[in-house]
Design a protein around this motif. Structure first.
Motif, mmCIF file in Angstrom:
data_model
loop_
_atom_site.group_PDB
_atom_site.id
_atom_site.type_symbol
_atom_site.label_atom_id
_atom_site.label_comp_id
_atom_site.label_asym_id
_atom_site.label_seq_id
_atom_site.Cartn_x
_atom_site.Cartn_y
_atom_site.Cartn_z
ATOM 1 N N MET A 1 -36.918 -1.059 5.302
ATOM 2 C CA MET A 1 -36.997 0.349 5.717
ATOM 3 C C MET A 1 -35.645 1.036 5.574
ATOM 4 O O MET A 1 -35.562 2.187 5.115
ATOM 5 N N ASP A 2 -34.586 0.339 5.955
ATOM 6 C CA ASP A 2 -33.244 0.924 5.777
ATOM 7 C C ASP A 2 -32.949 1.142 4.306
ATOM 8 O O ASP A 2 -32.376 2.173 3.918
ATOM 9 N N LEU B 1 -40.934 -11.450 -3.541
ATOM 10 C CA LEU B 1 -41.954 -12.317 -2.958
ATOM 11 C C LEU B 1 -42.082 -12.100 -1.463
ATOM 12 O O LEU B 1 -43.185 -12.182 -0.900
ATOM 13 N N HIS B 2 -40.962 -11.845 -0.773
ATOM 14 C CA HIS B 2 -41.033 -11.559 0.659
ATOM 15 C C HIS B 2 -41.789 -10.259 0.915
ATOM 16 O O HIS B 2 -42.547 -10.148 1.877
ATOM 17 N N ASN B 3 -41.583 -9.264 0.064
ATOM 18 C CA ASN B 3 -42.301 -8.003 0.231
ATOM 19 C C ASN B 3 -43.805 -8.201 0.110
ATOM 20 O O ASN B 3 -44.587 -7.583 0.847
ATOM 21 N N ALA C 1 -41.044 -12.758 13.343
ATOM 22 C CA ALA C 1 -39.692 -12.233 13.582
ATOM 23 C C ALA C 1 -38.934 -12.057 12.269
ATOM 24 O O ALA C 1 -38.274 -11.032 12.051
ATOM 25 N N ALA C 2 -39.042 -13.062 11.386
ATOM 26 C CA ALA C 2 -38.368 -12.942 10.087
ATOM 27 C C ALA C 2 -38.959 -11.804 9.267
ATOM 28 O O ALA C 2 -38.238 -11.053 8.602
ATOM 29 N N SER C 3 -40.300 -11.654 9.354
ATOM 30 C CA SER C 3 -40.938 -10.560 8.623
ATOM 31 C C SER C 3 -40.483 -9.208 9.158
ATOM 32 O O SER C 3 -40.251 -8.263 8.394
ATOM 33 N N ARG C 4 -40.350 -9.094 10.458
ATOM 34 C CA ARG C 4 -39.886 -7.829 11.037
ATOM 35 C C ARG C 4 -38.445 -7.535 10.645
ATOM 36 O O ARG C 4 -38.101 -6.378 10.369
ATOM 37 N N ARG C 5 -37.622 -8.573 10.614
ATOM 38 C CA ARG C 5 -36.236 -8.345 10.180
ATOM 39 C C ARG C 5 -36.188 -7.873 8.732
ATOM 40 O O ARG C 5 -35.433 -6.957 8.393
ATOM 41 N N ARG C 6 -37.010 -8.520 7.896
ATOM 42 C CA ARG C 6 -37.037 -8.078 6.502
ATOM 43 C C ARG C 6 -37.605 -6.671 6.382
ATOM 44 O O ARG C 6 -37.135 -5.868 5.569
ATOM 45 N N ALA C 7 -38.633 -6.356 7.208
ATOM 46 C CA ALA C 7 -39.212 -5.017 7.158
ATOM 47 C C ALA C 7 -38.198 -3.969 7.583
ATOM 48 O O ALA C 7 -38.116 -2.881 6.992
#
Length: 459
Positions: free
Chosen positions: A261-262, A427-429, A251-257
């Motif tokens: 994307m935005d 790092l999150h990317n 879920a956190a990865s999707r929020r960051r993605a």
């Protein structure tokens, strides 16, 4: 050779008593020595067990012998004569034979209670264990250890559940246990597999009655399915926690993605606005001027304008190609991972050392895998240039048996990974791009030891 204590007053010293008197004294002195030697060569609980059996045998012998004497003397007095003596002896033997087994059981229980105190009946112990085990799907193993300890008369009890992947878990009574004194470890099996261990003190398994030995065997058999079910419950709970943690990470990865994307969409919009839109507006103005000149009969001037239009179209095409390459490299789509990385990293100069397997360039991988490795390596290199501008960066890509492995290493100042919670979006990317195709990324760094980014994408 003569012992003055072995004669009556006034009698002469006529009988040599040393042959009997001194050996008897030696025997009495040798008894404690023999006990000491036996205790040194055997374990104390073995001596305790021998003493318990000897005491029970003594009680039975005295009781049975007394019964024989009483029955035989009573019948002999009633019947009289030779045949009466024989008949009384036979009847006394029969009575003793019939009373021997009950007397032995009674003597065992008496000695057990005398030495080990009052214990609950074996059937009651098994009932308590069964009730506690079947009360819930996940019984309280600490309470179960308490019931087992009290049932066996043990000073302590520990139940250990075997968990090969998670590590063994122990439940004990009492809660605080120091070094265990004379522990006895009994493996607990279920379905041919060791699922746990029962540990009690030696005294609890050194009891006299046979029913106590059977109680211990029955307890070990009864604990088999209990520890097996507890192990399944622990493993299921661990898997549930792991699944919840992974769900939170996804879920956190999707929020960051979504946020990335935005951000990329806004960047693309800005690049189109600042680059391609400017060229398109200029192209439109030039074409308008050419149309105006043609309308007013200025053919030569209009021809020159059309030449400008062609030049502006070529410039606009290059701007659009450059903008598109920032979103997705054309070389990667057309030629693969090795040419794309080599072309992109070669522009960075001599600070980047490229080490890529030839097999990576000899075959094409799924586009999603190539894209993940490409952008992850570039992101790691950009992070190294940003935080360690003077460092030398080395990029390695290996085609392993199970997938693609890549490493980006720099000899910069490094950082403390334990305090890098706010290390930034980079790092999150890295993790998000690898997780999107089922891969993993690990960042290892320490102050003054550089930084290493390791990743693996399965195929």
């Amino acid at each position: 050779m003569f012992d003055p204590t072995a004669r009556k007053p006034g009698e002469p010293f006529e009988e040599p008593s040393a042959v009997v008197f001194w050996p008897v004294r030696f025997v009495f002195a040798a008894v404690p020595c023999a006990l000491i030697i036996t205790a040194a060569r055997t374990r104390p609980w073995d001596i305790e067990r021998m003493f318990s059996h000897a005491l029970a045998f003594t009680v039975v012998l005295v009781s049975v012998g007394s019964g024989y004497v009483v029955v035989s003397a009573t019948l002999d007095a009633l019947l009289g004569g030779t045949w009466g003596s024989v008949l009384s002896a036979v009847v006394a033997v029969l009575v003793v034979a019939l009373a021997f087994v009950p007397m032995w059981s009674v003597a065992e229980r008496m000695v057990d209670r005398l030495i080990y105190g009052t214990r609950p009946a074996p059937a009651a112990v098994l009932t308590q264990v069964a009730d506690l085990s079947g009360a819930t799907d996940h019984p309280d193993l600490a309470e179960l250890a308490k019931v087992v300890a009290r049932g066996l008369g043990a000073a302590y009890c520990r139940l250990t559940v075997r968990l090969p992947e998670l590590g063994d878990r122990a439940y004990q009574w009492p809660d605080e246990l120091g070094e265990l004194a004379e522990p006895v470890t009994l493996p607990v099996h279920y379905g041919g597999e060791e699922v746990g261990v029962l540990t009690v003190d030696r005294t609890s398994v050194t009891s006299v009655p046979e029913e106590r030995s059977r109680l211990l065997d029955d307890l070990v058999s009864l604990l088999g399915p209990v520890l097996h079910n507890s192990r399944l419950g622990i493993e299921l709970e661990h898997q549930l926690h792991t699944a919840l943690r992974h769900a939170e990470e996804i879920a956190a990865s999707r929020r960051r993605a979504t946020a990335d994307m935005d951000s990329e969409r806004r960047t693309l919009e800005r690049n189109l606005h600042d680059g391609a839109q400017h060229h398109l507006v200029a192209l439109r103005m030039t074409m308008g001027l050419a149309e105006h000149e043609l309308t007013h009969g200025a053919a030569e001037s209009a021809r020159e304008r059309l030449g400008q239009v062609i030049a502006q179209v070529n410039g606009t095409r290059k701007v659009l190609a450059s903008t598109a390459a920032g979103v997705f490299p054309v070389v990667l789509a057309d030629h693969g991972l090795l040419p794309a990385l080599s072309a992109e990293l070669a522009e960075a100069g001599s600070d980047v050392m490229i080490d890529i397997d030839e097999s990576v360039g000899e075959r094409r991988f799924p586009l999603a895998v190539e894209t993940a490795v490409y952008f992850t390596c570039l992101e790691a290199v950009n992070n190294a240039f940003k935080h360690a501008p003077e460092a030398t960066v080395r990029v390695r890509v290996r085609n392993e048996y199970r997938g693609l492995a890549f490493t980006v290493t720099d000899d910069g100042p490094g950082f403390d990974t334990a305090r890098s919670e706010g290390a930034g979006r980079g790092l999150h990317n890295l993790a998000d791009r690898a997780n999107a195709v089922g891969g993993t990324v690990t960042v290892r760094s320490a102050p003054n030891e550089g930084t290493t980014v390791e990743g693996f994408i399965p195929l």
